[in-house]
Structures are given as C-alpha cells and as structure tokens.
Motif scaffolding. Structure first.
Motif, PDB file in Angstrom:
ATOM      1  N   THR A  88       0.817  -1.210   0.000  1.00 36.37           N
ATOM      2  CA  THR A  88       0.000   0.000   0.000  1.00 36.37           C
ATOM      3  C   THR A  88       0.857   1.268   0.000  1.00 36.37           C
ATOM      4  O   THR A  88       0.368   2.342  -0.320  1.00 36.37           O
ATOM      5  CB  THR A  88      -0.917   0.025   1.238  1.00 36.37           C
ATOM      6  N   GLU A  89       2.148   1.150   0.331  1.00 38.84           N
ATOM      7  CA  GLU A  89       3.023   2.326   0.404  1.00 38.84           C
ATOM      8  C   GLU A  89       4.230   2.246  -0.527  1.00 38.84           C
ATOM      9  O   GLU A  89       5.174   3.038  -0.385  1.00 38.84           O
ATOM     10  CB  GLU A  89       3.558   2.490   1.838  1.00 38.84           C
ATOM     11  N   GLY A  90       4.218   1.296  -1.439  1.00 34.67           N
ATOM     12  CA  GLY A  90       5.356   1.178  -2.341  1.00 34.67           C
ATOM     13  C   GLY A  90       5.451  -0.233  -2.882  1.00 34.67           C
ATOM     14  O   GLY A  90       4.580  -1.067  -2.615  1.00 34.67           O
ATOM     15  N   ASP A 140       9.225   3.814  -3.161  1.00 30.67           N
ATOM     16  CA  ASP A 140       8.310   4.192  -2.079  1.00 30.67           C
ATOM     17  C   ASP A 140       7.878   5.634  -2.276  1.00 30.67           C
ATOM     18  O   ASP A 140       8.072   6.217  -3.348  1.00 30.67           O
ATOM     19  CB  ASP A 140       8.958   3.942  -0.710  1.00 30.67           C
ATOM     20  N   LYS A 141       7.317   6.232  -1.249  1.00 26.19           N
ATOM     21  CA  LYS A 141       6.833   7.606  -1.404  1.00 26.19           C
ATOM     22  C   LYS A 141       7.962   8.583  -1.680  1.00 26.19           C
ATOM     23  O   LYS A 141       7.773   9.611  -2.305  1.00 26.19           O
ATOM     24  CB  LYS A 141       6.086   8.043  -0.132  1.00 26.19           C
TER      25      LYS A 141
END
Lengths: 369, 369
Positions: free
Chosen positions: A278-280, A304-305
C-alpha cells in the motif's frame, strides 16, 4: 536520481556465524537424486553443523558427493544412518515422490528431517507426515531455496517485515523460469508420478514465498493452469504452470513457473519477485539483471513515497535460516520456520496441481476452451 | 504536453507522418471527460487528419481543449457536429458508461467513432454497438493507448510477429500500475456505474495486448479478482484487479492493474509487459526503468538463444496505428485493427469484471476464503 544508489539507510545485517561448535549438531545425508543436496549441506555446514555420513543406493552418486564433502563417510546402508543415535538430522534430496516416506522413516527414528523441496507429491503423503509428527514430535523441514538461500529474498523479508518499507503487502507476483538443459536430467524428472507436476515441484518455492511475504497463514487457490507448450518428446512434463491464490488476510499471489529459460541468458533463470504494498513496491531480480552490464544477482529495487532505491545485496545478508534451523532442532523451537508454514505451502501447491486446468498438451496442442 | 508523472493527461507526441493532406480527413471531438482525448487528437493530427470542431457541455473543458488545439472551433451543440456531413470521424472521451450510447449516435449519423478506452461498461452496450455497426457499416474504434501509443509496445509487435524473435508466444504477463493522484480525479472516477470497475477500465488495455501479442482471436477468462485494498473513502473504487485468460490457441495471459504507483516513482506507472515464447522472452519497461540512472521509457529487453539484447526505442518507432486508422476509414479496410479484435478485448474485460472474486473491500477488509 541521487537515491538510486542509496542503500545507506537499509544497511543489511552481516553473515550469521556458526551457531554450534564442531560435533555439537551432527547430521547425515540420505538420497542424492537432486543436486540441491549440495546447497542444503553448504547451508548447514556454514552454520556450524557437522556432516558425518552419507548414503545413496547409487555408489557413483556417493563418490561424487564425498568429493565435494570429504568429511562424510559412506554408510553401508540407510539403516546405518537411521540407527545412529549421534545423528540429529537427516538431510535428503530423494526422488520427489519418495521424500514423504523417507521423512516419516527418519522421524520415526527420532531424527529431524530436512528435505529438498518439493516435500511431497500427494496430499496423502502430507497427511501421513502430519500423523508421524504428531506421534514423534520431530520436524519435517523443507529447503525452499528460492527464498532461504537467496540474499535478496532474505533482504526483502527484512524490508517488508522489519522496516515496513512498502506498507501492507497486498500482492506477491513470482516468476520462476528455469533452464531445462539438454540431456542432463534424470528420467524421473519427466515422469509425472515421480516429479509431481510443475506446480508441485518448482511451484512450491512460490507458494512458500506468497505465505511468507504476505503473512497469510492460510490461502485458497483461485485458479491454476499447466501446459506442455513445447516438449512433445516429454508429454508428462509440464513446461509451464501458473497459480493465483488469495490469503486469509485478503492478500493475493500470482505465480508462474516454466522451463523456458533461453540458452542466451547468463543465469539458469531470470527469477523475479514483485511485492506490491500500500506504500510502495519491491522488485527482486534474484539471479541476473538481464540485458544490462551489471554482473551478479540479488538486485533489490524499492520504490516508495520518497523515491526509487536500488541495492545489490549479494555477500551482505547471509542465510540465517540454517543457523536458526539448527537451534530450532536443539531447542525444539520454530524460529527458522514453523511446521505449519512449511506444510501449508506444500498443501497449496498440491491443491494447485490437482485442480490445474490443462491449457496445452503434447508440445502446444491447445485444449478446447 | 506529455506529462509523464500523470497518466490521466499523458498524451504522447510522435513524429508527424501524414497519410492524408490537409482537409482530406476532417474529424471532430465530442466529450472531454478524460484527458486521453489529447493523445487521441495528437495521434490523428500527426497522421494528417484535420480537427474541425469540438463539443462538450462544460465550456471550461472546451476552452482548455481549444488552448491546446486552436484549430478546433467550439460547436454550439452535439447536433452541430453530428449533422456536419464534412466530419468523417468523431473522437471522444466521454464518461465511460456514456461511451456506448454516444458511439451508436455517431455511427447512426454516418460517421466513424474513435473512443477512449474502455469502450463500454456493460455487455448490453457492446451488443447494441454490434447491432448499430451491422446496420450502418461504421467503425467503433478504441484508443488502447498502452499499446497503440507506446513505441516499445509497437516495437515488440514487430519483434514477435514480423521477426519471430521469441518463437511462439505462449504467455503474456502485463502489469499496469497507475497513479491515483490526489484530488485531480472527477467524481465519476470513483463511481462504479460510471467507470465500470478496474478490469473494465484500465484492464481493457491489458486484454487487448493479450489478444494482439498471442494472436488469439477468442479467449476464456480462467479467473479474475478485484479488491479495494487501501481506499476506504472510495468504497466503489477497485484499487486492484487481476485476470487470467486462455486463448483459443492455448496461449495464456495474466494481467494485473492497480492504483498503487507510489509518489516516489518518476512516472505515473511502472508498466511492464513480459512475453514468454518458446524461443526466448521479451520484457518491456514502458514508461520508466525504475531505480536506474537511465532516463526515459520504451526499454525493450530481449533474451533469446544467442544472448541478452536491449533497446531503447523512444522516438524511433512512431505510432502507425493512427495513419492506418485514417486509411481504414477512407478505404473501409481493417489494417489498423479489426472491429472483431477491439470488441473481443472489450468483451473479455467485461466478462472478467462481471465474474471477479472480491478479495478485499473497504480499504482492506479480507473477504472470507
């Protein structure tokens, strides 16, 4: 792209040291049908185990093994090893459909068992092993080498589980191409009853990874398929297979295995793993980064973000499974791997194989839609 | 104009390669709900078509469009375009569930229709369009941009179909991650009835590619699944979906689409395509080669019997679809794409969406196994 080479913040741990002293954890080998036995022994020896004996009905295989592992003494018979009270574990790489029975025999002799994957070729063998474990309290552990003996795969586990680098893992995609080679494979390799089918065999690495990276403890096969796309001379060989599963936590897995590695690739297979979070996401190019100048394997790509990050981790992570396994055997713990996890992976493969749709046979004849 | 970080407004530009003279193929635009209309117009204009008029009920969208395409005159009404005999084709990017009805209206006015994907959101709309085509003999063509407007994807078609570079294609794997972005999406994007579901929508690119690269003319959905893994605020959004199909020639396809592109990626999506053949394989890194210093997209990796080969083909291949489409409209041929192909891709997506297993809802609640 300053962060493309930035591995500073994710410094991997060093190689594990031997966890026991010489003679403290003696093991022996029975069954030399698959070359994976060498990797199994290397891992155990590096973690401090002591190899004492080897047995196989084929003296040529024994001689070749002793050339690589001169500390092993050739046993006269299987019984000589089974009845040797000093031996704590038997490592084995028998023909796949004989692995279950051998494991039960080993456990009934009060020893732990460490088999090459696949651990079983039928659900009946799995059920029998569960019974014998309930009786004997021994371990039936499996050499899922495509995670346990691959540093990038071990590193990805740290990224996901220890650092939460990509949030919640929602999907695993694994591609496991292998080189068929020419002439080097034994007859059992092409015989369905003996090798168990492609999803049972090399698919077992995949389902184990699905469970590990997603953290699912149970899963359901949504769909599976097999084919003989290009091997009319070996009609019982599945040269391609796929399976998609959903875990009890909602995470999904898609896995493809095949025997189509082209001769022009440097490696035996361009194994990939994609972890979608969900984040990368993380991609592993396990054995080769194809069509680049880059040498070696264990390439880890993390997006990632904050950016795109790349690591090449060979020689930097080590293989902690083997030391943990030895300690588990001594302490009767389940740090390296739980029995439930190993057997759930096995069960899923066997289910996937049993319910696989055959999409092509005899070197490419399409099945009717 | 081409904004690589934002898929919704990604409008590639290629080398102009006109197949007709100014004024020879006039087209107009109706419906500006998706930014893909810019790419559709770029492709047609570079191939020599003449953009005459534009209509959308929202004057702000029309004004923005005319800023990019000053040659377009704002029409007073949709009817002004439909009743303009000079207009040969209407290009459109309406809200997905309105695309079918608009196309039928366009065709009933004696014009060809060129819609953004997805072409339909229900099988009923597809059936209606088939009827209208039978009556009118017009074309209902679809902007499957992830192949038609991607040079590496066009090049892979040449490798596979013209050069036989990897033998027979036995499997296609397509990964189509997209960036959700924050705040830039219209309401219809999150409304299932309007956008049709993720497999219908961005999945349509994937199934079209499956049919194209394998050469299958029909296929069966083996399994499909959707999820809302991480968007509890938009419960009708599928943020993840997968489908696996088998073609009438035995070739298989696996396709995953999702809205999880992390902010740290340079591109709107790390789109990949893997073509597995009996004699080799091809990987496309369409928009970005992640976590490397390499700039730009259109990376083609080919591994065959002889070795590992790499090409970066942006600016070198062009987008022949658009010129072929214009000539097809003039000559009533099907060189660019057959109607049957476009509609089979649409049908497979709609079937995949309709039969999809829901594996997680409301931002990650697992469905019962």
């Amino acid at each position: 792209m300053a962060n493309a080479a930035d591995g500073m913040n994710y410094a991997p741990k060093g190689k594990p040291n031997p966890v026991v002293k010489e003679g403290e954890f003696p093991f022996a080998v029975i069954g030399l049908d698959h070359g994976h036995i060498n990797g199994q022994c290397n891992g155990l020896l590096e973690a401090g185990a002591t190899l004492t004996k080897v047995y196989d009905p084929d003296p040529a295989k024994v001689a070749a093994f002793i050339k690589s592992f001169p500390q092993a003494k050739a046993a006269e018979s299987k019984a000589e090893i089974l009845e040797d009270d000093a031996v704590k574990m038997v490592a084995a790489a028998a023909i796949p459909n004989q692995r279950g029975a051998l494991g039960c025999e080993v456990m009934r002799h009060g020893k732990d068992y460490f088999t090459d994957k696949c651990p079983f070729t039928t659900l009946g063998q799995l059920e029998e092993a569960k019974k014998v474990i309930a009786e004997t309290k021994q371990k039936y552990m499996v050499y899922f080498s495509e995670r346990l003996h691959v540093e990038s795969a071990m590193f990805a586990g740290e990224l996901v589980h220890d650092k939460g680098a990509i949030g919640k893992v929602v999907q695993v995609i694994g591609l496991g191409p292998h080189r068929l080679g020419s002439g080097g494979r034994p007859d059992w390799f092409f015989n369905r009853e003996e090798y168990g089918g492609i999803l049972t065999d090399i698919g077992s690495h995949q389902l184990e990874q699905f469970l590990y990276y997603t953290g699912a403890t149970d899963a359901k096969v949504l769909s599976s398929a097999i084919a003989n796309y290009d091997n009319p001379d070996h009609p019982e060989l599945d040269d391609w297979g796929q399976v998609t599963v959903v875990g009890d936590n909602g995470a999904t897995g898609y896995h493809r295995v095949d025997w189509f590695t082209p001769d022009g690739l440097r490696s035996w297979g361009d194994g990939r793993l994609f972890l979608l979070g969900t984040e990368g996401y993380i991609e592993l190019r396990k054995y080769v980064d194809p069509a680049t100048e880059t040498q070696g394997g264990d390439h880890v790509l993390l997006v990632d973000k904050k950016g795109e990050h790349r690591f090449q981790v060979n020689g930097q992570v080590g293989f902690r499974f083997f030391g943990e396994l030895i300690k588990d055997c001594i302490n009767r713990t389940e740090i390296a791997m739980t029995q439930a996890h190993a057997f759930k992976a096995a069960e899923l493969c066997l289910q996937a194989q049993a319910q696989a749709v055959v999409v092509a046979t005899d070197g490419g004849r399409p099945a009717a839609l």
